[in-house]
Design a protein around this motif. Structure first.
Motif, mmCIF file in Angstrom:
data_model
loop_
_atom_site.group_PDB
_atom_site.id
_atom_site.type_symbol
_atom_site.label_atom_id
_atom_site.label_comp_id
_atom_site.label_asym_id
_atom_site.label_seq_id
_atom_site.Cartn_x
_atom_site.Cartn_y
_atom_site.Cartn_z
ATOM 1 N N GLU A 271 0.851 -1.174 0.078
ATOM 2 C CA GLU A 271 -0.226 0.077 -0.030
ATOM 3 C C GLU A 271 0.655 1.309 0.027
ATOM 4 O O GLU A 271 0.638 2.112 -0.646
ATOM 5 C CB GLU A 271 -1.036 -0.096 1.197
ATOM 6 N N ARG A 272 2.102 1.444 0.797
ATOM 7 C CA ARG A 272 2.728 2.391 0.904
ATOM 8 C C ARG A 272 3.464 2.323 -0.400
ATOM 9 O O ARG A 272 3.918 3.605 -1.036
ATOM 10 C CB ARG A 272 4.056 2.247 1.969
ATOM 11 N N LEU A 273 3.891 1.263 -1.051
ATOM 12 C CA LEU A 273 4.643 1.363 -2.307
ATOM 13 C C LEU A 273 3.726 1.971 -3.463
ATOM 14 O O LEU A 273 4.186 2.459 -4.238
ATOM 15 C CB LEU A 273 5.365 0.078 -2.481
ATOM 16 N N THR A 274 2.676 1.501 -3.486
ATOM 17 C CA THR A 274 1.831 2.031 -4.719
ATOM 18 C C THR A 274 1.621 3.601 -4.541
ATOM 19 O O THR A 274 1.412 4.328 -5.581
ATOM 20 C CB THR A 274 0.374 1.436 -4.295
ATOM 21 N N LYS A 275 1.356 4.125 -3.223
ATOM 22 C CA LYS A 275 1.243 5.517 -3.131
ATOM 23 C C LYS A 275 2.717 6.106 -3.743
ATOM 24 O O LYS A 275 2.680 7.160 -4.225
ATOM 25 C CB LYS A 275 1.104 5.870 -1.802
ATOM 26 N N HIS A 276 3.640 5.538 -3.192
ATOM 27 C CA HIS A 276 5.013 6.061 -3.662
ATOM 28 C C HIS A 276 5.338 6.072 -5.076
ATOM 29 O O HIS A 276 5.529 7.066 -5.894
ATOM 30 C CB HIS A 276 6.037 5.407 -2.921
ATOM 31 N N VAL A 277 4.902 5.055 -5.706
ATOM 32 C CA VAL A 277 5.144 4.733 -7.167
ATOM 33 C C VAL A 277 4.207 5.671 -8.065
ATOM 34 O O VAL A 277 4.460 6.388 -9.076
ATOM 35 C CB VAL A 277 5.048 3.292 -7.552
ATOM 36 N N THR A 278 2.853 5.642 -7.637
ATOM 37 C CA THR A 278 1.917 6.267 -8.508
ATOM 38 C C THR A 278 2.331 8.068 -8.258
ATOM 39 O O THR A 278 1.891 8.797 -9.387
ATOM 40 C CB THR A 278 0.579 6.262 -7.869
ATOM 41 N N HIS A 279 2.862 8.452 -7.126
ATOM 42 C CA HIS A 279 3.318 9.896 -7.052
ATOM 43 C C HIS A 279 4.265 10.099 -7.828
ATOM 44 O O HIS A 279 4.331 11.347 -8.429
ATOM 45 C CB HIS A 279 3.458 9.963 -5.548
ATOM 46 N N HIS A 280 5.353 9.315 -7.611
ATOM 47 C CA HIS A 280 6.726 9.638 -8.470
ATOM 48 C C HIS A 280 6.646 9.066 -10.121
ATOM 49 O O HIS A 280 7.555 9.520 -10.775
ATOM 50 C CB HIS A 280 7.715 9.168 -7.765
ATOM 51 N N SER A 314 -1.656 -0.416 -12.788
ATOM 52 C CA SER A 314 -2.643 -0.268 -14.150
ATOM 53 C C SER A 314 -3.512 0.647 -13.984
ATOM 54 O O SER A 314 -3.767 1.449 -15.195
ATOM 55 C CB SER A 314 -3.412 -1.774 -14.611
ATOM 56 N N LYS A 315 -4.278 0.978 -12.911
ATOM 57 C CA LYS A 315 -5.405 2.199 -13.027
ATOM 58 C C LYS A 315 -4.859 3.592 -13.262
ATOM 59 O O LYS A 315 -5.334 4.495 -13.682
ATOM 60 C CB LYS A 315 -6.164 1.996 -11.863
ATOM 61 N N ALA A 316 -3.457 3.347 -12.621
ATOM 62 C CA ALA A 316 -2.670 4.754 -12.696
ATOM 63 C C ALA A 316 -1.931 4.900 -13.805
ATOM 64 O O ALA A 316 -1.228 5.860 -14.210
ATOM 65 C CB ALA A 316 -1.556 4.832 -11.561
ATOM 66 N N THR A 344 -4.580 11.940 -18.425
ATOM 67 C CA THR A 344 -4.462 11.354 -16.804
ATOM 68 C C THR A 344 -4.776 12.665 -15.813
ATOM 69 O O THR A 344 -4.213 13.721 -16.073
ATOM 70 C CB THR A 344 -3.383 10.624 -16.173
ATOM 71 N N GLY A 345 -5.565 12.289 -14.768
ATOM 72 C CA GLY A 345 -5.642 13.284 -13.767
ATOM 73 C C GLY A 345 -4.695 13.187 -12.749
ATOM 74 O O GLY A 345 -3.616 12.554 -13.065
ATOM 75 N N GLY A 346 -4.815 13.766 -11.316
ATOM 76 C CA GLY A 346 -3.872 13.665 -10.466
ATOM 77 C C GLY A 346 -3.623 12.094 -10.042
ATOM 78 O O GLY A 346 -2.269 11.902 -9.549
ATOM 79 N N THR A 347 -4.438 11.280 -10.012
ATOM 80 C CA THR A 347 -4.164 9.696 -9.691
ATOM 81 C C THR A 347 -3.696 8.934 -10.905
ATOM 82 O O THR A 347 -3.350 7.807 -10.679
ATOM 83 C CB THR A 347 -5.395 9.345 -9.078
ATOM 84 N N GLY A 348 -3.560 9.685 -12.025
ATOM 85 C CA GLY A 348 -3.176 8.813 -13.262
ATOM 86 C C GLY A 348 -4.171 8.071 -14.198
ATOM 87 O O GLY A 348 -3.963 7.550 -15.023
ATOM 88 N N THR A 349 -5.586 8.210 -13.652
ATOM 89 C CA THR A 349 -6.603 7.578 -14.096
ATOM 90 C C THR A 349 -7.140 8.394 -15.312
ATOM 91 O O THR A 349 -7.007 9.774 -15.331
ATOM 92 C CB THR A 349 -7.757 7.381 -13.153
ATOM 93 N N PRO A 350 -7.584 8.025 -16.420
ATOM 94 C CA PRO A 350 -8.022 8.990 -17.477
ATOM 95 C C PRO A 350 -9.432 9.729 -17.071
ATOM 96 O O PRO A 350 -10.174 9.535 -16.309
ATOM 97 C CB PRO A 350 -8.392 7.845 -18.722
ATOM 98 N N LYS A 351 -9.189 10.916 -17.535
ATOM 99 C CA LYS A 351 -10.281 11.881 -16.997
ATOM 100 C C LYS A 351 -11.538 11.585 -17.835
ATOM 101 O O LYS A 351 -11.497 11.401 -19.126
ATOM 102 C CB LYS A 351 -9.939 13.315 -17.444
ATOM 103 N N ARG A 352 -12.537 11.430 -17.241
ATOM 104 C CA ARG A 352 -14.037 11.154 -17.781
ATOM 105 C C ARG A 352 -14.779 12.665 -18.310
ATOM 106 O O ARG A 352 -14.720 13.370 -17.496
ATOM 107 C CB ARG A 352 -14.868 10.438 -17.057
ATOM 108 N N GLN A 353 -15.425 12.762 -19.430
ATOM 109 C CA GLN A 353 -15.466 13.940 -19.901
ATOM 110 C C GLN A 353 -17.313 14.010 -19.571
ATOM 111 O O GLN A 353 -18.064 12.870 -19.648
ATOM 112 C CB GLN A 353 -15.858 13.947 -21.407
#
Length: 432
Positions: A271-280, A314-316, A344-353
Motif C-alpha cells: 500500500e505504501r509502495l503503491t502511493k510512492h510509485v503513483t506519486h513519483h 494499471s489504473k494509474a 490522466t488526472g492527479g491519480t493517473g486515471t483517464p479523465k472522464r468527460q
C-alpha cells in the motif's frame, strides 16, 4: 555452570579484552569505577557482536521464508506418510535437499551468540567471586566490584544472600528490585518480538504445524527468560536485555521493508509502495525494485495483495516490468502521443468527460422554445388539413419551414416530447 564455562574458556580472553577496551573509553568520560562505564562497555559489546552477526541474521530470514514457503508441501508429506515415520523423514530430507533449505538455519544467530554469552557470564561470575578472568587484572577487578547499576552491583544476582550482596556494597532490596525490573523488561521484549513476528509477518493463508510451534514459542521463551533470569548477574541481564531490544528493532525494520509474502506486513508495505510509485511515477530504491521484480515473476501465482498492487499500477497508467522498474503503460503513451496532452488526472486515471450542466433559466428557455415549435407544428398541420384534401401530400414541408424559423427547436421538441407530430412516413433503407 563451571563445566559449561570451561568449554567456552577459549573465548573468555577475547570477550574480556573487548570489555576492557570499551571501559577505557567510557571510564575517561564517566569515571572508571562507575556503573555507566562498565554498563556501557557491556552494551557496546552486545552491539559489536550483533553487527558481526548481521550476515547470519540475513541467512536466518531467508531460511525462515523458505521454510514458510515449503509448509504446504511439508503438510502433504505428513498426510501422505502419516503411518510411516521413516518414509516421512526421508521425504522431508529430500525436500530440504531439493530446495536448498536448512531447518537449523533459523537458530544460527542464537547458536553463534551462545559462546559470547557464556564467556561474559564467566567473566562477571569471576568479578563476583573475586577471581581474575582473561585480561581483567586485580585493579580492574576491584573497579568492577565497585560499579553499581541503579544501586545494584554488576555481579549481583536476584538469588544472592544478604551477606553476599553486602560484601559487594549494596542492599538486598535494591538488588532484587533492579533485577526483577530487568527480568520483566527482558521477558516483555522477547514476547513482543515473537508476537510481532506472528501477527504481522506470517502468511495467514497457510495453516501449518509450524505456525502452531511459533505461537507456542511466543509464550515459552518469555517464561524461560524469567526462570533463568533470576540466576543471571546484573551485567548478564544488561547484556540480554540489550540483545533483545536490538533483535526487536532489527526485526521491525525487516518486517517493514522486506515482509513475508501473504502477510499483513506485505499488505501495508505494498500500500505504501503503491502511493510512492503513483506519486513519483517510478521505483527509486533497489530493494523496491527487487520486490516488484519478484511480484512480476510470479505471474498468476500472485497473492491477493500483489494482485491489488498490479491493478493499482494499471489504473494509474503504469506497468511493472520484469526487471523491477515501472514505466507508463502502452495505452497511456499512445493516448498522449495522439492527443499531445496528458490524459490522466492527479491519480493517473483517464479523465472522464462530463456533460455541461444547464442553469434553470437555460432549461426554462429551452422548454419554451420546444413549446413554440410544438404549437407551430400543430398550427401548420391544422391549416394544411383544412385547405388541402385528404389525398394531398403529408405536411413535411410545412414542418421543415417551422424548423427553419425556430433553429434547433425541432430536434429539442423530438427529444422532449418523445414522439413526432403529424403523419409519419416509413424510413427508407438509404436513410438508416
Amino acid at each position: 555452570m563451571d563445566t559449561i564455562a570451561s568449554l567456552f574458556s577459549f573465548i573468555t580472553t577475547p570477550v574480556s579484552w573487548v570489555i576492557v577496551q570499551f571501559h577505557k573509553v567510557y571510564g575517561a568520560i564517566f569515571g572508571p569505577d562507575t556503573g555507566w562505564a562498565w554498563g556501557l562497555s557491556i552494551v557496546s559489546l552486545v552491539i559489536l557482536i550483533r553487527i558481526c552477526l548481521i550476515p547470519l541474521f540475513v541467512k536466518q530470514i531467508k531460511s525462515t521464508r523458505a521454510m514458510q514457503t515449503l509448509q504446504p508441501e511439508m503438510k502433504k508429506i505428513q498426510e501422505r506418510y502419516k503411518n510411516d515415520k521413516q518414509r516421512q523423514s526421508e521425504e522431508m530430507m529430500k525436500l530440504y535437499k531439493e530446495t536448498g533449505t536448512n531447518p537449523l538455519s533459523s537458530c544460527l544467530p542464537i547458536l553463534a551468540q551462545s559462546p559470547f554469552f557464556f564467556a561474559l557470564y564467566h567473566v562477571l561470575n569471576g568479578i563476583a567471586t573475586g577471581d581474575q578472568i582473561g585480561v581483567i587484572n586485580e585493579s580492574l577487578l576491584a573497579s568492577a566490584r565497585k560499579a553499581h547499576i541503579v544501586g545494584a552491583p554488576l555481579a549481583a544476582k536476584f538469588t544472592d544472600s544478604q551477606s553476599t550482596v553486602e560484601a559487594l556494597g549494596a542492599t538486598l532490596m535494591d538488588v532484587r528490585v533492579v533485577t526483577a525490573i530487568m527480568i520483566v523488561m527482558m521477558s516483555a521484549s522477547q514476547f513482543f518480538t515473537q508476537r510481532q513476528l506472528m501477527t504481522k509477518n506470517v502468511d495467514t493463508t497457510v495453516k501449518t504445524p509450524f505456525m502452531q510451534q511459533q505461537k507456542m514459542l511466543m509464550y515459552v521463551f518469555p517464561v524461560m527468560f524469567a526462570v533463568f533470569g533470576i540466576n543471571f548477574p546484573v551485567g548478564v541481564l544488561v547484556y540480554w536485555l540489550t540483545t533483545n531490544v536490538w533483535t526487536m528493532g532489527q526485526q521491525m525494520y525487516v518486517i517493514r521493508n522486506n515482509p513475508t509474502p501473504g502477510s499483513k506486513a506485505q499488505a501495508a508495505y505494498l500500500e505504501r509502495l503503491t502511493k510512492h510509485v503513483t506519486h513519483h511515477g517510478k521505483v527509486r530504491r533497489r530493494s523496491e525494485k527487487t520486490i516488484v521484480k519478484a511480484i512480476v515473476a510470479k505471474g498468476r501465482d500472485r497473492n491477493e495483495f500483489e494482485r491489488k498492487f498490479i491493478n493499482a499500477l494499471s489504473k494509474a497508467g503504469l506497468a511493472a516490468q520484469a526487471d523491477g522498474v515501472v514505466i507508463k503503460s502502452e495505452s497511456q503513451a499512445v493516448a498522449q502521443a495522439e492527443d499531445g496532452t496528458p490524459t490522466t488526472g492527479g491519480t493517473g486515471t483517464p479523465k472522464r468527460q462530463q456533460p455541461k450542466r444547464q442553469s434553470k433559466s437555460q432549461r426554462q428557455s429551452g422548454g419554451a422554445t420546444a413549446g413554440a415549435a410544438k404549437s407551430a407544428d400543430e398550427h401548420v398541420s391544422l391549416s394544411k388539413s383544412d385547405d388541402e384534401p385528404e389525398d394531398a401530400k403529408p405536411a413535411a414541408p410545412a414542418k421543415k419551414a417551422a424548423q427553419k424559423q425556430q433553429p434547433g427547436a425541432g430536434t429539442r421538441s423530438k427529444a422532449q416530447s418523445g414522439q413526432r407530430k403529424g403523419p409519419q412516413r416509413p424510413k427508407s433503407p438509404s436513410k438508416k
